[in-house]
Write an enzyme that holds these catalytic residues in place. Structure first.
Site, short mmCIF file in Angstrom:
data_model
loop_
_atom_site.label_atom_id
_atom_site.label_comp_id
_atom_site.label_asym_id
_atom_site.label_seq_id
_atom_site.Cartn_x
_atom_site.Cartn_y
_atom_site.Cartn_z
N ASN A 262 -13.40 -36.98 -22.79
CA ASN A 262 -13.90 -38.43 -22.82
C ASN A 262 -15.51 -38.44 -23.03
O ASN A 262 -15.86 -39.30 -23.83
CB ASN A 262 -13.57 -38.91 -21.53
CG ASN A 262 -12.09 -39.99 -21.75
OD1 ASN A 262 -11.74 -40.08 -22.66
ND2 ASN A 262 -11.64 -39.93 -20.50
N GLU B 240 -4.50 -38.76 -16.39
CA GLU B 240 -4.01 -38.01 -17.34
C GLU B 240 -3.27 -37.02 -16.55
O GLU B 240 -2.80 -35.75 -16.95
CB GLU B 240 -5.18 -36.87 -17.61
CG GLU B 240 -5.92 -36.16 -16.49
CD GLU B 240 -7.02 -36.79 -15.83
OE1 GLU B 240 -6.95 -38.12 -15.65
OE2 GLU B 240 -8.01 -35.87 -15.05
#
Ligand code: MG
Lengths: 325, 122
Positions: free
Chosen positions: A184, A219
């Site tokens: 990210n 995640e």
């Protein structure tokens, strides 16, 4: 060629054999399977055993008032969302109001106007389809299309309960993408989303038909492997881990993605273990996999001897999510 | 020699189902018509034994089904009898008074049923 056995089931509860015969013929060309009940008791039983897509319910029956049946249907969680079309020879607005207040979807008076009955039946079936779609949505993770955490909690509790009743192998793998935050931070959130979607796709293609893959949150992914011993589950987990390593990511082909997996399986007797502490044990193994260097599977047999703290509830507890990134 | 009602209608004439020419319905109508005499026997028995509740149920069934088989007039008459029985039964728990009020209509229902035929009109 559509398979008629895939057609939605419509349950007709009416004490008059004439009405059953008539509707069987009159609804012959509709894409439905008509199921018969000649009294309220059989009707309720059938509705609960295999919930139909729509119920056609006669109000006036000798054994039980149709309103009572409607009330019973709406009070039971397995039947309360089934659309009910009330059929009645009475057309007083009082009866109609009562029927709608009790949760009826529609009201048709006898003798039937057939075109109208067919149209109303189709509308009820459409409503049923939409309700199912909504219920599915509530259990699906929007980003990946996998089952979400609510779905996982439900399925996992079911599988553990089944395993308690009928001892059989069962395994759970908790999978967490390694260093996801770096993806990210380095490539942006769209890249992160693509990784999550890619992991989901890979999980679905690598696991078997009987397995249940869910996005547990962030995640982290959960893989339920029914009827699978710990060694067999380890084979699946390793295959999943290796498959992820091989994925080439269009946004960052130079950056390989890996994941760590904590696996706990049981070959049968689960003793004192609950769905919640089984999940905690898988989390511990996941933590070990992270600590030992990531991109690995840590697996163990279920420890069924220890009374874990959260055994009061079979639902996974909130404190079981503490996770090493 | 067919008898004539005061309004000029032939009261012996066969009553056909409005669906008599619908091939989907032919078999069903035949079954319905073949079972009608048995039901009328039940109506006679209920009426002669002053069994208002059984009579009401029989009328309810006919009301609900006759129309669907193309005999709307029969269904409407059964409905009127059912309603008369329903409201009067409350006043007279033994149902006797209620039956007296509908006796004439029950007789005309029985007479109508005797004229019902599964055959299609010529
Ligand atoms: Mg009924």
């Amino acid at each position: 060629m559509p398979n008629p056995s895939d057609n939605p089931r419509v349950l007709l509860i009416d004490d008059s054999i004439d009405v059953h015969r008539l509707l069987k013929v009159r609804l012959r060309h509709e894409q439905i399977r008509l199921v018969d009940a000649l009294n309220a008791r059989d009707g309720l039983e059938l509705a609960k055993k295999e919930p139909p897509a729509t119920i056609l319910l006669d109000l006036d029956m000798p054994d039980t008032d149709g309103f009572e049946v409607l009330r019973a249907l709406k009070e039971d969680s397995t039947t309360n969302s089934i659309p009910v079309i009330v059929l009645s020879a009475m057309s007083s607005s009082e009866d109609k109001v009562t029927a709608f207040d009790l949760g009826a979807t529609d009201y048709v008076t006898k003798p039937f106007d057939l075109a109208e009955l067919r149209a109303r039946l189709r509308a009820a079936l459409r409503l049923d389809q939409l309700l199912h779609l909504l219920a599915d949505r509530a259990n699906v993770d929007g980003l990946t299309g996998l089952g979400n955490r609510a779905h996982f909690n439900k399925r996992w509790a079911e599988k553990v309960a089944e395993c308690r009743r009928h001892p059989m192998p069962l395994a759970l793998a908790m999978c967490d993408v390694d260093h996801f935050k770096r993806v990210n931070d380095t490539y942006g959130h769209p890249a992160g989303d693509e990784v999550l979607q890619g992991v989901a796709k890979m999980l679905q293609s690598e696991c078997r038909e009987i397995d249940v893959a869910c996005r547990y949150g962030g995640e982290e992914f959960a893989l339920i492997m029914p009827a699978t011993s710990t060694p067999d589950a380890l084979v699946v987990a390793e295959r999943v881990r290796e498959a992820l390593m091989r994925v080439i990511w269009p946004r960052h082909p130079e950056h390989q993605i890996t994941m760590s997996i904590g696996l706990v399986g049981s070959s049968g007797g689960i003793g004192e273990a609950t769905a919640a502490n089984w999940l905690e044990q898988a989390d511990r193994n996941l933590y070990s996999a992270k600590r030992d260097g990531r991109n690995r599977v840590v697996s163990s047999e279920l420890d069924s001897s220890v009374r874990w703290t959260s055994r009061a509830s079979d639902a996974p507890s909130a404190d079981s999510q503490a996770k090493a990134a | 020699m067919p008898s004539q009602a005061r309004d000029g209608r032939n009261t012996d004439a066969a009553i056909h189902s409005t669906f008599a020419n619908d091939p989907d319905m032919r078999e069903l109508i035949e079954l319905f018509v073949s079972e009608l005499p048995g039901r009328i026997d039940e109506v006679r028995i209920a009426a002669s034994s002053q069994d208002a509740e059984s009579l009401r149920r029989l009328m309810h069934m006919l009301r609900g089904s006759c129309g669907g088989y193309g005999f709307a007039e029969l269904g409407r008459l059964a409905g009127r009898i059912e309603e008369a029985l329903g409201c009067c039964a409350i006043q007279t728990p033994d149902g006797e008074g209620a039956l007296d009020n509908v006796r004439a209509e029950v007789h005309s229902l029985i007479a109508l049923c005797a004229r019902v035929t599964a055959a299609a009109p010529d």
